[in-house]
Structure formats: structure tokens, C-alpha cells
Design an enzyme around this catalytic site. Sequence first.
Site, PDB file in Angstrom:
ATOM      1  N   ASP A 119       0.857  -1.182   0.000  1.00  0.00           N
ATOM      2  CA  ASP A 119       0.000   0.000   0.000  1.00  0.00           C
ATOM      3  C   ASP A 119       0.894   1.233   0.000  1.00  0.00           C
ATOM      4  O   ASP A 119       1.610   1.496   0.971  1.00  0.00           O
ATOM      5  CB  ASP A 119      -0.918  -0.008   1.230  1.00  0.00           C
ATOM      6  N   GLU A 160       5.134   5.164   3.493  1.00  0.00           N
ATOM      7  CA  GLU A 160       4.645   6.528   3.696  1.00  0.00           C
ATOM      8  C   GLU A 160       5.837   7.465   3.822  1.00  0.00           C
ATOM      9  O   GLU A 160       6.846   7.132   4.448  1.00  0.00           O
ATOM     10  CB  GLU A 160       3.773   6.577   4.962  1.00  0.00           C
ATOM     11  N   ASN A 198      10.680   7.610   0.643  1.00  0.00           N
ATOM     12  CA  ASN A 198      10.184   8.230  -0.577  1.00  0.00           C
ATOM     13  C   ASN A 198      10.171   7.124  -1.627  1.00  0.00           C
ATOM     14  O   ASN A 198      11.222   6.638  -2.044  1.00  0.00           O
ATOM     15  CB  ASN A 198      11.102   9.378  -1.001  1.00  0.00           C
ATOM     16  N   ASP A 208      -1.468  12.485  -2.280  1.00  0.00           N
ATOM     17  CA  ASP A 208      -1.435  13.940  -2.119  1.00  0.00           C
ATOM     18  C   ASP A 208      -1.743  14.629  -3.445  1.00  0.00           C
ATOM     19  O   ASP A 208      -1.195  14.253  -4.490  1.00  0.00           O
ATOM     20  CB  ASP A 208      -0.069  14.393  -1.621  1.00  0.00           C
ATOM     21  N   LYS A 217      -0.843  21.004 -10.108  1.00  0.00           N
ATOM     22  CA  LYS A 217      -0.258  21.759 -11.214  1.00  0.00           C
ATOM     23  C   LYS A 217       0.748  20.933 -12.003  1.00  0.00           C
ATOM     24  O   LYS A 217       1.465  20.106 -11.450  1.00  0.00           O
ATOM     25  CB  LYS A 217       0.396  23.032 -10.685  1.00  0.00           C
ATOM     26  N   ASP A 238     -10.537  10.964  -4.520  1.00  0.00           N
ATOM     27  CA  ASP A 238     -11.763  11.753  -4.592  1.00  0.00           C
ATOM     28  C   ASP A 238     -11.574  12.996  -5.445  1.00  0.00           C
ATOM     29  O   ASP A 238     -12.489  13.812  -5.558  1.00  0.00           O
ATOM     30  CB  ASP A 238     -12.238  12.141  -3.189  1.00  0.00           C
TER      31      ASP A 238
END
EC number: 2.1.1.33
Length: 236
Positions: free
Chosen positions: A35, A60, A87, A113, A117, A149
Site C-alpha cells: 500500500d 509513507e 520516498n 497527495d 499543477k 476523490d
Amino acid sequence: MRQHVNPLSRFFQLPRPLPSPEEMFAQSSRPLHLDIGCARGGFLLGLAPLQPEWNHVGVEIRHPLVLSAERDRQELKLDNLRFLFCNVNVSLEEWLDALPRDQLQWVSIQFPDPWFKRRHQKRRVLQPSLLIALATALQPGRELFIQSDVLSVIEPMVMLIEQSNCFKRPGDDFHPWQRTNPMPVPTERERYVLDQGLQVYRRLYQRNDQQAPELSNLEALWQQVDNPSEEEHSDC
């Protein structure tokens, strides 16, 4: 509110050695679920007890969240779950390359996240090099699940995955977005969004038998991925 970190900052560009499944799990030969961007780990903390026949790894980039998730895991005594700080676009490829063949069987990337842009394109979690590493580690039929979402977050992910020609949608999935979550546990963000009556955009992919593309070719295609509504969003 989620706290962003810049994955391109010098600190997060330092490679971190990640432990192998043999170092993390007593039964290291179990199939592996990865995950990516697990946040506080609530999803995996709920899923791992329901799937004791699997090993689960959450990665994470926000270290405090990893520490919190690991404390919760230890309190629950879940020996088929680990949380790792890294990372993914710096440290994960080498770890994936070292996995035994067909050990990685499921990958999820959920509510990443929102770097809207185009100039922040390289901050997005799913980069061409990571996708190629995942495609190389996943054998035909193994699955990659993404959801968000925010339409302008998931659309570039969909375009990159489909431009790679390494993945296909299940044959019975004819809708633009998958209506239900194939996993038995929702993430914290998913519960919040659905409670607000808002839409979650989902795609489930299966690894096909096509060879992973050359990185330079996929990067060239990736540069064509743009978000026409990017200027509508403020800087994050």
C-alpha cells in the site's frame, strides 16, 4: 487536513535501505500486498487481521505517521503487517527488484497527495520509473488498485498506467469508474468522502503479459499528461 511534504527536497532524496520480507515477517513466503502512501495506516490495520494469509507493507513519506502506525500495529500484535518510512520514488525500486518472483501480488495507491499543477508533476507519487518497477515486479494477472476523490489527481495516473500498455482492466468492468471498492476495508479518507455524499473515483487494473516499456519512452509520454484545469487550483 493532510500535511504535504515536498518529495523533491534534499532530505527526501536520500535513499533509504528497506528491510526484505525475510527481515520483516516470520512467514515471509506469503503473498505480499503493498500500500503506497498509507498515511496513519488505519486501512492496513483493519485489513491485516482479515487477511492473515497475506503479508502487508505500508509505505509513507511522512515519518511521524509511520511511527504512529507502527505503534498501533505493535499494540494490535499484527505480525503480518509492517509500516516503512521512505520516498517511494527514491527507495522502492531496489526493494521491488529484490523480491522473489511473484511475491508481490497486489498494489494499492489510495488518495495520494493532490499535486494539481503540471509544474508539480514530478512531485506526484506515481512516476514513470515507479510504474515500470511495479509492472516488472507484478506477474500477469496480479492487480494494481488506485482511487481518489479528486478527478484531476487520478486522471493523470490513469493516463500513465494506460500509456504503459502493461495493465488492463478486468473484462467485466465496463464503467468509467469502478463503483465499489474491491477491498473489504475503506481508508479513513474514503469513509470521510462517502459520508459527505461525494464521489470516489476508482480503477482496478490487472497486469497483462506485455513487457514494461523503456523508461525514456514512458517519460516522453508522461510529459504529454497535462491537467487543463490546473490553474483553477491554488498552490499546495
